[in-house]
Each structure stands twice: as structure tokens, then as C-alpha cells.
Scaffold this motif. Sequence first.
Motif, PDB file in Angstrom:
ATOM      1  N   GLU A  30       0.830  -1.200   0.000  1.00 29.77           N
ATOM      2  CA  GLU A  30       0.000   0.000   0.000  1.00 29.77           C
ATOM      3  C   GLU A  30       0.866   1.253   0.000  1.00 29.77           C
ATOM      4  O   GLU A  30       0.577   2.212  -0.713  1.00 29.77           O
ATOM      5  N   ALA A  31       1.946   1.227   0.780  1.00 25.34           N
ATOM      6  CA  ALA A  31       2.868   2.364   0.795  1.00 25.34           C
ATOM      7  C   ALA A  31       3.539   2.538  -0.567  1.00 25.34           C
ATOM      8  O   ALA A  31       3.757   3.667  -1.022  1.00 25.34           O
ATOM      9  N   TYR A  32       3.848   1.450  -1.231  1.00 24.18           N
ATOM     10  CA  TYR A  32       4.431   1.495  -2.573  1.00 24.18           C
ATOM     11  C   TYR A  32       3.472   2.176  -3.548  1.00 24.18           C
ATOM     12  O   TYR A  32       3.863   3.077  -4.305  1.00 24.18           O
ATOM     13  N   ILE A  33       2.199   1.769  -3.512  1.00 19.04           N
ATOM     14  CA  ILE A  33       1.205   2.349  -4.426  1.00 19.04           C
ATOM     15  C   ILE A  33       1.002   3.833  -4.124  1.00 19.04           C
ATOM     16  O   ILE A  33       0.921   4.655  -5.035  1.00 19.04           O
ATOM     17  N   VAL A  34       0.915   4.190  -2.839  1.00 22.70           N
ATOM     18  CA  VAL A  34       0.748   5.601  -2.475  1.00 22.70           C
ATOM     19  C   VAL A  34       1.968   6.400  -2.916  1.00 22.70           C
ATOM     20  O   VAL A  34       1.842   7.493  -3.473  1.00 22.70           O
ATOM     21  N   GLY A  35       3.153   5.837  -2.696  1.00 19.95           N
ATOM     22  CA  GLY A  35       4.376   6.526  -3.120  1.00 19.95           C
ATOM     23  C   GLY A  35       4.439   6.730  -4.623  1.00 19.95           C
ATOM     24  O   GLY A  35       4.840   7.789  -5.104  1.00 19.95           O
ATOM     25  N   VAL A  36       4.031   5.733  -5.378  1.00 20.51           N
ATOM     26  CA  VAL A  36       4.004   5.847  -6.839  1.00 20.51           C
ATOM     27  C   VAL A  36       2.986   6.898  -7.258  1.00 20.51           C
ATOM     28  O   VAL A  36       3.246   7.718  -8.144  1.00 20.51           O
ATOM     29  N   GLY A  37       1.823   6.902  -6.610  1.00 25.72           N
ATOM     30  CA  GLY A  37       0.780   7.857  -6.964  1.00 25.72           C
ATOM     31  C   GLY A  37       1.166   9.286  -6.641  1.00 25.72           C
ATOM     32  O   GLY A  37       0.864  10.205  -7.397  1.00 25.72           O
ATOM     33  N   VAL A  38       1.866   9.477  -5.529  1.00 28.35           N
ATOM     34  CA  VAL A  38       2.267  10.823  -5.119  1.00 28.35           C
ATOM     35  C   VAL A  38       3.437  11.320  -5.959  1.00 28.35           C
ATOM     36  O   VAL A  38       3.462  12.477  -6.393  1.00 28.35           O
ATOM     37  N   SER A  39       4.405  10.458  -6.200  1.00 38.25           N
ATOM     38  CA  SER A  39       5.617  10.880  -6.910  1.00 38.25           C
ATOM     39  C   SER A  39       5.453  10.904  -8.424  1.00 38.25           C
ATOM     40  O   SER A  39       6.234  11.551  -9.108  1.00 38.25           O
ATOM     41  N   HIS A  40       4.480  10.173  -8.941  1.00 40.35           N
ATOM     42  CA  HIS A  40       4.273  10.025 -10.385  1.00 40.35           C
ATOM     43  C   HIS A  40       5.510   9.455 -11.078  1.00 40.35           C
ATOM     44  O   HIS A  40       5.747   9.724 -12.255  1.00 40.35           O
ATOM     45  N   ALA A  41       6.319   8.687 -10.326  1.00 44.53           N
ATOM     46  CA  ALA A  41       7.503   8.048 -10.904  1.00 44.53           C
ATOM     47  C   ALA A  41       7.097   6.949 -11.877  1.00 44.53           C
ATOM     48  O   ALA A  41       7.792   6.700 -12.858  1.00 44.53           O
ATOM     49  N   LEU A  42       5.993   6.282 -11.595  1.00 44.65           N
ATOM     50  CA  LEU A  42       5.455   5.239 -12.457  1.00 44.65           C
ATOM     51  C   LEU A  42       3.977   5.541 -12.688  1.00 44.65           C
ATOM     52  O   LEU A  42       3.378   6.326 -11.969  1.00 44.65           O
ATOM     53  N   ASP A  43       3.415   4.888 -13.677  1.00 45.26           N
ATOM     54  CA  ASP A  43       1.975   4.992 -13.894  1.00 45.26           C
ATOM     55  C   ASP A  43       1.294   4.269 -12.727  1.00 45.26           C
ATOM     56  O   ASP A  43       1.525   3.068 -12.529  1.00 45.26           O
ATOM     57  N   PRO A  44       0.449   4.957 -11.956  1.00 43.25           N
ATOM     58  CA  PRO A  44      -0.133   4.322 -10.766  1.00 43.25           C
ATOM     59  C   PRO A  44      -0.982   3.092 -11.068  1.00 43.25           C
ATOM     60  O   PRO A  44      -0.944   2.119 -10.314  1.00 43.25           O
ATOM     61  N   PHE A 158      -5.626  -2.690  -5.068  1.00 48.56           N
ATOM     62  CA  PHE A 158      -4.564  -1.761  -5.412  1.00 48.56           C
ATOM     63  C   PHE A 158      -4.978  -0.794  -6.516  1.00 48.56           C
ATOM     64  O   PHE A 158      -4.526   0.349  -6.541  1.00 48.56           O
ATOM     65  N   ALA A 159      -5.838  -1.232  -7.428  1.00 45.83           N
ATOM     66  CA  ALA A 159      -6.314  -0.313  -8.472  1.00 45.83           C
ATOM     67  C   ALA A 159      -7.166   0.796  -7.854  1.00 45.83           C
ATOM     68  O   ALA A 159      -7.016   1.974  -8.240  1.00 45.83           O
ATOM     69  N   LEU A 160      -8.048   0.453  -6.925  1.00 44.84           N
ATOM     70  CA  LEU A 160      -8.840   1.491  -6.254  1.00 44.84           C
ATOM     71  C   LEU A 160      -7.952   2.444  -5.473  1.00 44.84           C
ATOM     72  O   LEU A 160      -8.168   3.651  -5.485  1.00 44.84           O
ATOM     73  N   LEU A 161      -6.954   1.911  -4.800  1.00 41.81           N
ATOM     74  CA  LEU A 161      -6.022   2.757  -4.047  1.00 41.81           C
ATOM     75  C   LEU A 161      -5.255   3.679  -4.992  1.00 41.81           C
ATOM     76  O   LEU A 161      -5.118   4.881  -4.735  1.00 41.81           O
ATOM     77  N   ALA A 162      -4.778   3.147  -6.104  1.00 44.09           N
ATOM     78  CA  ALA A 162      -4.013   3.950  -7.063  1.00 44.09           C
ATOM     79  C   ALA A 162      -4.879   5.040  -7.688  1.00 44.09           C
ATOM     80  O   ALA A 162      -4.450   6.185  -7.841  1.00 44.09           O
ATOM     81  N   LEU A 163      -6.099   4.684  -8.053  1.00 38.93           N
ATOM     82  CA  LEU A 163      -6.985   5.686  -8.638  1.00 38.93           C
ATOM     83  C   LEU A 163      -7.363   6.760  -7.615  1.00 38.93           C
ATOM     84  O   LEU A 163      -7.471   7.938  -7.962  1.00 38.93           O
ATOM     85  N   GLY A 164      -7.547   6.359  -6.374  1.00 42.53           N
ATOM     86  CA  GLY A 164      -7.864   7.336  -5.325  1.00 42.53           C
ATOM     87  C   GLY A 164      -6.718   8.280  -5.068  1.00 42.53           C
ATOM     88  O   GLY A 164      -6.922   9.497  -4.929  1.00 42.53           O
ATOM     89  N   VAL A 165      -5.498   7.776  -5.012  1.00 42.83           N
ATOM     90  CA  VAL A 165      -4.342   8.624  -4.768  1.00 42.83           C
ATOM     91  C   VAL A 165      -4.048   9.518  -5.961  1.00 42.83           C
ATOM     92  O   VAL A 165      -3.742  10.692  -5.803  1.00 42.83           O
ATOM     93  N   SER A 166      -4.177   8.982  -7.158  1.00 38.48           N
ATOM     94  CA  SER A 166      -3.878   9.798  -8.337  1.00 38.48           C
ATOM     95  C   SER A 166      -4.941  10.854  -8.594  1.00 38.48           C
ATOM     96  O   SER A 166      -4.695  11.794  -9.354  1.00 38.48           O
ATOM     97  N   ALA A 167      -6.106  10.739  -7.951  1.00 36.78           N
ATOM     98  CA  ALA A 167      -7.137  11.766  -8.110  1.00 36.78           C
ATOM     99  C   ALA A 167      -6.754  13.068  -7.408  1.00 36.78           C
ATOM    100  O   ALA A 167      -7.267  14.129  -7.743  1.00 36.78           O
ATOM    101  N   PHE A 168      -5.851  12.961  -6.429  1.00 35.82           N
ATOM    102  CA  PHE A 168      -5.456  14.158  -5.680  1.00 35.82           C
ATOM    103  C   PHE A 168      -4.270  14.777  -6.287  1.00 35.82           C
ATOM    104  O   PHE A 168      -3.308  14.724  -6.505  1.00 35.82           O
TER     105      PHE A 168
END
Length: 168
Positions: A30-44, A158-168
Motif C-alpha cells: 500500500e505504501a508502494y502504491i501511495v508513493g508511486v501515486g504521489v511521486s508520479h515516478a510510475l503509472d499508478p 490496489f487499483a482502487l487505491l491507485a486511482l484514489g491517490v492519483s485523483a489528488f
Amino acid sequence: MGDALGWIWELLLSIGFGIGSAVIPVLNSEAYIVGVGVSHALDPLVAAIGVGVGQGLGKVVLFLAVRYRPDWAAKHKTKVPKEPDLTTRWGRFKERSARAAKKLLDLIGDAKYGVPVVALSAFAGFPPLYAVALIAGASRMRVLVFAITVLIGRVGRFALLALGVSAF
């Protein structure tokens, strides 16, 4: 061409992290997905799918390890557990935990309740999927049913988490 190759590398990196986090509980997906979503280093979303697939593969490895190595504990020196002291709070907790684990094993092995328990664990995280994978390996659940259920639940989580984080 370069963009597709980038997505393949992102997917492979995320699958690798997912496998690692499935068998090493300290690695938090979960921390990995949040980190990816916040940093935009990878496609969430690619990272979420990769981590979900990797987690599914890793949990199947745990499942198979219990299923096909049940004699491991017998070959290694293990202490015989003492009977819990039911006069203490800790002893009562250990007794309740043992009864809950037995009930969970019965539910996972049941044709009617096994898949819903594994699906709930894979998607919501309760009961913990690590324990469910180990218990499912000792139950009558088929490996293909377990693998598909965990894969769908983890990718959805993880898809719901990624979409939720990338929405912000």
C-alpha cells in the motif's frame, strides 16, 4: 514503442515488489502504491496491476509451500506448545486465537465459505491475507480457485487505491 517498453518495465518492477511484499510482511504494498501515486515516478494503475499480480503470485507460493511441505515442522525441532493458562488475560487470548484459527481453517476449507473468506481477505485485508494463504494451503481449497480469488481481490484493492491517490 518506447512508451510500451516503459510500461513493461514498470509492470515488471511492480510485480517484483508485489512478490517480495507477499512473502516479506515488512515490505508494504500500500505504501508502494501511495508513493508511486504521489511521486508520479510510475503509472499508478500499471503499478497497481503489477503489485496485485505479484502479490497473487507470492501468496500462491505461500499456499503451495504449506500444501506440499506439511512435514517441514515434523523434520525440524519444534517446541511442544504449553497449554495456555486460562487464569490470565494472555492465556485466554491465546485460547481464543487458537479457536479462531481452527474456525477459519474450517471456513476456508468449506466449499460454500472458502472463496468469500479469501476474497474478503484479498480485497479488504481482514483477516490478514498472509495468514489466510497459509491456512488455505492446509485446507481442501484448490490452488486455482485460491489463485484467481487472490488475484482479483488484490488487483481490485490496489487499483482502487491507485486511482484514489492519483485523483489528488
